[in-house]
Design a protein around this motif. Structure first.
Motif, PDB file in Angstrom:
ATOM      1  N   ALA A   1       1.160  -1.240  -0.137  1.00 20.28           N
ATOM      2  CA  ALA A   1       0.276  -0.330   0.568  1.00 20.28           C
ATOM      3  C   ALA A   1       0.644   0.947  -0.004  1.00 20.28           C
ATOM      4  O   ALA A   1       0.502   2.340  -1.182  1.00 20.28           O
ATOM      5  CB  ALA A   1      -0.763  -0.363   1.088  1.00 20.28           C
ATOM      6  N   VAL A   2       1.786   1.208   0.724  1.00 19.69           N
ATOM      7  CA  VAL A   2       2.709   2.582   0.645  1.00 19.69           C
ATOM      8  C   VAL A   2       3.586   2.447  -0.555  1.00 19.69           C
ATOM      9  O   VAL A   2       3.513   3.349  -1.184  1.00 19.69           O
ATOM     10  CB  VAL A   2       3.296   2.334   1.899  1.00 19.69           C
TER      11      VAL A   2
ATOM     12  N   LEU B   1       2.545   1.543  -3.213  1.00 19.70           N
ATOM     13  CA  LEU B   1       1.235   1.643  -4.422  1.00 19.70           C
ATOM     14  C   LEU B   1       1.497   4.016  -4.244  1.00 19.70           C
ATOM     15  O   LEU B   1       1.130   4.078  -5.599  1.00 19.70           O
ATOM     16  CB  LEU B   1      -0.142   0.938  -4.353  1.00 19.70           C
ATOM     17  N   SER B   2       1.513   3.816  -3.406  1.00 23.54           N
ATOM     18  CA  SER B   2       1.059   5.765  -2.983  1.00 23.54           C
ATOM     19  C   SER B   2       2.650   6.470  -3.138  1.00 23.54           C
ATOM     20  O   SER B   2       1.680   7.090  -3.615  1.00 23.54           O
ATOM     21  CB  SER B   2       0.791   5.592  -1.592  1.00 23.54           C
ATOM     22  N   LEU B   3       3.183   6.104  -3.206  1.00 26.65           N
ATOM     23  CA  LEU B   3       4.471   6.107  -3.382  1.00 26.65           C
ATOM     24  C   LEU B   3       4.466   6.496  -4.998  1.00 26.65           C
ATOM     25  O   LEU B   3       5.194   7.699  -5.303  1.00 26.65           O
ATOM     26  CB  LEU B   3       5.790   5.421  -3.237  1.00 26.65           C
TER      27      LEU B   3
ATOM     28  N   VAL C   1       2.475   6.162  -7.256  1.00 28.28           N
ATOM     29  CA  VAL C   1       0.887   6.855  -7.945  1.00 28.28           C
ATOM     30  C   VAL C   1       1.320   8.819  -7.787  1.00 28.28           C
ATOM     31  O   VAL C   1       1.394   9.681  -8.211  1.00 28.28           O
ATOM     32  CB  VAL C   1      -0.381   6.956  -6.609  1.00 28.28           C
ATOM     33  N   GLY C   2       2.265   9.239  -6.294  1.00 29.47           N
ATOM     34  CA  GLY C   2       2.082  10.301  -6.593  1.00 29.47           C
ATOM     35  C   GLY C   2       3.221  10.854  -6.891  1.00 29.47           C
ATOM     36  O   GLY C   2       2.929  12.107  -7.128  1.00 29.47           O
TER      37      GLY C   2
ATOM     38  N   TYR D   1       2.429  11.323 -10.113  1.00 30.29           N
ATOM     39  CA  TYR D   1       0.793  12.430 -10.395  1.00 30.29           C
ATOM     40  C   TYR D   1       2.112  14.186 -10.344  1.00 30.29           C
ATOM     41  O   TYR D   1       1.786  14.521 -11.041  1.00 30.29           O
ATOM     42  CB  TYR D   1       0.617  12.844  -9.131  1.00 30.29           C
TER      43      TYR D   1
END
Length: 136
Positions: free
Chosen positions: A120-121, A123-125, A127-128, A131
């Motif tokens: 989860a971490v 994937l968040s990194l 995507v960020g 972006y």
């Protein structure tokens, strides 16, 4: 040396309720009367109606002779086990005991399933990062 008598539960006896496998229980004794169905003076339907059941009352009501009672002994296969089933023990758990080991349980789960939060971490990194890169 005395012979041991086989014990049957009523549940076991109740499974033998067809013309191919017919048991009756009379006075706490179990009888396999399958081979006697065609010879029974009252007809096989009388025995089949009592198959797999305690037929003591029906047997006594019919007023069977001493000869009939003696004949019955050749179909004797065991006795009815009338001991009550054991009562399962209940496990009493207090609310305090339930939450006492909660932190340890969470720690054990996090050690076992560490891939999920890391994914989860990660994937968040990703995507960020994508972006922010697109914004430029």
């Amino acid at each position: 040396m005395p012979t041991l008598t086989k014990l049957y539960t009523m549940e076991e006896a109740s499974q033998h309720n067809t013309s191919d496998d017919c048991w009756v229980v009379v006075d706490g004794k179990v009888y396999d009367v399958t081979t006697y169905l065609d010879e029974h003076p009252g007809g096989d339907d009388v025995l089949l109606g009592a198959a797999g059941q305690d037929a003591t009352e029906e047997f006594e009501d019919a007023g069977h002779s001493k000869t009939a009672r003696e004949l019955m002994e050749q179909f004797f296969i065991g006795e009815l086990d009338e001991t009550p089933p054991p009562i399962p023990e209940l496990e009493i758990v207090s609310k305090k005991q339930e939450f006492k080991n909660f932190p340890q349980k969470v720690l054990n789960l996090s050690k076992q399933y560490w891939v999920v939060p890391v994914a989860a971490v990660g994937l968040s990194l990703a995507v960020g990062f994508l972006y922010l890169r697109r914004k430029k």
